[in-house]
Scaffold this motif. Structure first.
Motif, PDB file in Angstrom:
ATOM      1  N   GLY A 322       0.945  -1.203  -0.016  1.00 53.77           N
ATOM      2  CA  GLY A 322      -0.024   0.163   0.025  1.00 53.77           C
ATOM      3  C   GLY A 322       1.020   1.107   0.131  1.00 53.77           C
ATOM      4  O   GLY A 322       2.061   1.095   0.470  1.00 53.77           O
ATOM      5  N   THR A 323       0.477   2.347  -0.503  1.00 52.97           N
ATOM      6  CA  THR A 323       0.982   3.570  -0.640  1.00 52.97           C
ATOM      7  C   THR A 323       0.293   4.751  -1.083  1.00 52.97           C
ATOM      8  O   THR A 323      -0.852   4.539  -1.456  1.00 52.97           O
ATOM      9  CB  THR A 323       2.363   3.370  -1.734  1.00 52.97           C
ATOM     10  N   MET A 324       0.758   5.930  -0.646  1.00 54.69           N
ATOM     11  CA  MET A 324       0.011   7.152  -1.619  1.00 54.69           C
ATOM     12  C   MET A 324       0.486   6.955  -2.976  1.00 54.69           C
ATOM     13  O   MET A 324       1.913   6.936  -3.241  1.00 54.69           O
ATOM     14  CB  MET A 324       0.656   8.173  -0.945  1.00 54.69           C
ATOM     15  N   ALA A 325      -0.322   6.933  -3.764  1.00 55.87           N
ATOM     16  CA  ALA A 325       0.187   7.046  -5.414  1.00 55.87           C
ATOM     17  C   ALA A 325       0.608   8.379  -5.887  1.00 55.87           C
ATOM     18  O   ALA A 325      -0.436   9.178  -6.159  1.00 55.87           O
ATOM     19  CB  ALA A 325      -0.848   6.523  -6.370  1.00 55.87           C
ATOM     20  N   PRO A 326       1.753   8.597  -6.077  1.00 55.79           N
ATOM     21  CA  PRO A 326       2.124  10.066  -6.484  1.00 55.79           C
ATOM     22  C   PRO A 326       1.334  10.453  -7.512  1.00 55.79           C
ATOM     23  O   PRO A 326       1.204  11.883  -7.892  1.00 55.79           O
ATOM     24  CB  PRO A 326       3.480  10.196  -6.598  1.00 55.79           C
ATOM     25  N   SER A 327       1.170   9.542  -8.608  1.00 53.33           N
ATOM     26  CA  SER A 327       0.637  10.280  -9.948  1.00 53.33           C
ATOM     27  C   SER A 327      -0.847  10.323  -9.878  1.00 53.33           C
ATOM     28  O   SER A 327      -1.781  11.042 -10.243  1.00 53.33           O
ATOM     29  CB  SER A 327       0.653   9.080 -11.211  1.00 53.33           C
TER      30      SER A 327
END
Lengths: 369, 126
Positions: A322-327
């Motif tokens: 999981g992550t914050m998706a930069p795009s």
């Protein structure tokens, strides 16, 4: 802890260095978001020398590879690359890897750094039945320590790298490779593969040629704004594409079928591979869980091992990445979800520090060009 | 690494600006650098009275999440609303626009236990 031949460049650029898979590796230079966006819009360079390389040669190389990998190696022609995995005999996955075909009797396997030892033992163990000798000078040879690799990724990558070779590379098809004179270095393996979804290439050389390659690649890329990219952005880039990461999304206890890797598991006639019967049964009967992508609807960022629950709070799965998706500027993740919850658009909840935040099952990739 | 001398610090890498009975709290330049790109600040404790060391919020960076701890005991009077939409201010201006909460002190004597800039510098090896 091992060092790649590029470490001094990372240090000079002020990278944050962390131990990763037994190597000192750069995790970020300017910041994950900026590096991520550089690869999406321009060109960035990753040191991926930690990856492992095994050579397989000889008249029985194909038979051996058909036995230990899940994909159909006979479908490869010279100069083509294939994504595949090693089933582990219990339905799980030893590792995922790339297979390069140089000729009918010569192949290169590129495996994950963290698994080099395990993969090598696995290959050696199974090679014996095919009369394939292993070790230095053998038909199966572990070249990991002597091989360096840069991944040059992004929409401008091939254009920039074209300056370093007389052979045409900008029109190369995805998942193909050439052996070139590149940046003045002989016998460079130039492969249009990568782990970002933004195009580009992966370049394999001998360790001794590493300084020259690094300097030439950056010189050629200067006019395109080339930048070094760390492992942090490598992870956010691959996750936006929904690419599996071994150790997170797939491992010794997940099967390729439930991981959504049925497309690299080929039950073709004449291919009698490890776990064939077990995986075929799973493909026909279905699985109890599936690896799926999801996007956060509520504000929050999913992380590995967070619980997934339904509207009543019943446990229905687990987040593997999981992550914050930069795009996308949105929380995204992959999770194993129980039967009944994995259809696209199903509303699920991610348990973030005791709070159940709304999310939605979604088709991959998250990021589309 | 920027460590202003007019502030007090904690081992958890928070800074505290004391004005009378009120403390403004944020995270240090070192902390924002270690966390990397910050994307969310979650503070839902406004109005609550919290003890020293209790969690008043969390900070989510791209790759990691970290709790925020009360450097002193007191009531959270206010949070920096601007961070709800522009959490990256904590990266770009940790001691200024990146402030996080204002606390009404319940035990001003706790201030003595905080680190000064010299001691904090030593802690982070700056």
């Amino acid at each position: 802890m091992k060092n790649t031949p590029f470490l001094k460049y990372h240090e000079a650029l002020g990278a944050r260095i962390i131990p990763f898979a037994g190597y000192n590796m750069p995790v970020e230079y300017a910041g994950i978001t900026e590096e991520h966006l550089t690869v999406r819009s321009g060109v960035g360079v990753f040191d991926v020398s930690h990856m492992g390389e095994f050579w397989v040669n000889g008249p029985r190389a194909l038979d051996f590879l058909q036995h230990i990998t899940s994909n159909d190696v006979s479908a490869l022609t010279d100069g083509k690359v294939q994504y595949t995995c090693f089933p582990n005999g219990r339905g799980g996955i030893v590792d995922d890897l790339l297979v390069y075909r140089f000729s009918a009797e010569k192949y290169l396997l590129v495996v994950n750094a963290a698994n080099i030892e395990k993969d090598w033992e696995w290959c050696v163990k199974h090679a014996a039945a095919f009369g394939i000798t292993a070790g230095p000078g053998g038909q199966l040879n572990n070249a990991s320590d002597g091989t360096a690799q840069l991944a040059v990724q992004g929409p401008l990558a091939l254009k920039a790298m074209q300056k370093l070779t007389g052979e045409p590379v900008t029109d190369m098809e995805y998942y193909t490779f050439k052996v070139l004179k590149f940046a003045g270095i002989d016998d460079v393996i130039f492969s249009t593969t990568g782990y970002t979804g933004s195009g580009g290439c992966e370049i394999y050389i001998r360790n001794a040629d590493a300084p020259r390659l690094w300097e030439e690649v950056f010189r050629a890329g200067e006019e395109y704004g080339i930048k070094p990219i760390g492992l942090g952005a490598r992870d956010t880039l691959r996750l936006e594409m929904g690419f599996c990461l071994y150790g997170n999304d797939i491992n010794d206890t997940t099967t390729p079928i439930e991981a959504g890797l049925g497309w690299i598991t080929k039950f073709v006639p004449g291919k009698d591979f490890i776990d064939r019967d077990l995986l075929l049964k799973q493909k026909e009967e279905g699985t109890d869980r599936r690896l799926k992508g999801f996007v956060m609807i509520d504000k929050g960022i999913p992380r590995q091992h967070y619980e997934v629950v339904d509207a009543q709070g019943n446990l229905i799965g687990e987040v593997t990445s999981g992550t914050m998706a930069p795009s996308l500027k949105q929380g995204i993740g992959l999770a194993y979800l129980n039967k009944g919850f994995w259809k696209n658009d199903t509303e699920i909840f991610i348990r973030v520090r005791g709070r159940d935040l709304k999310a939605k099952v979604t088709a991959l990739p998250f990021y589309k060009q | 690494m920027n460590v202003p001398t007019n502030l007090k610090y904690t081992k958890d890498h928070e800074w505290v600006l004391i004005k009378g009975n009120e403390a403004t709290v944020g995270i240090t330049d070192f902390a924002q650098h270690e966390l990397g790109d910050i994307v969310f600040i979650e503070i839902e404790t406004v109005g609550e009275e919290l003890g020293h060391g209790e969690v008043f919020g969390t900070v989510e960076a791209v790759k990691t999440v970290s709790d925020l701890f009360m450097p002193v005991s007191g009531t959270v009077k206010e949070k920096n609303e601007e961070l709800d939409t522009t959490a990256e201010l904590v990266n770009s201006d940790p001691y200024g626009k990146g402030w996080m909460i204002r606390v009404e002190l319940s035990d001003p004597s706790e201030i003595d236990a905080l680190l000064d800039a010299e001691a904090y510098k030593k802690l982070i090896g700056a």
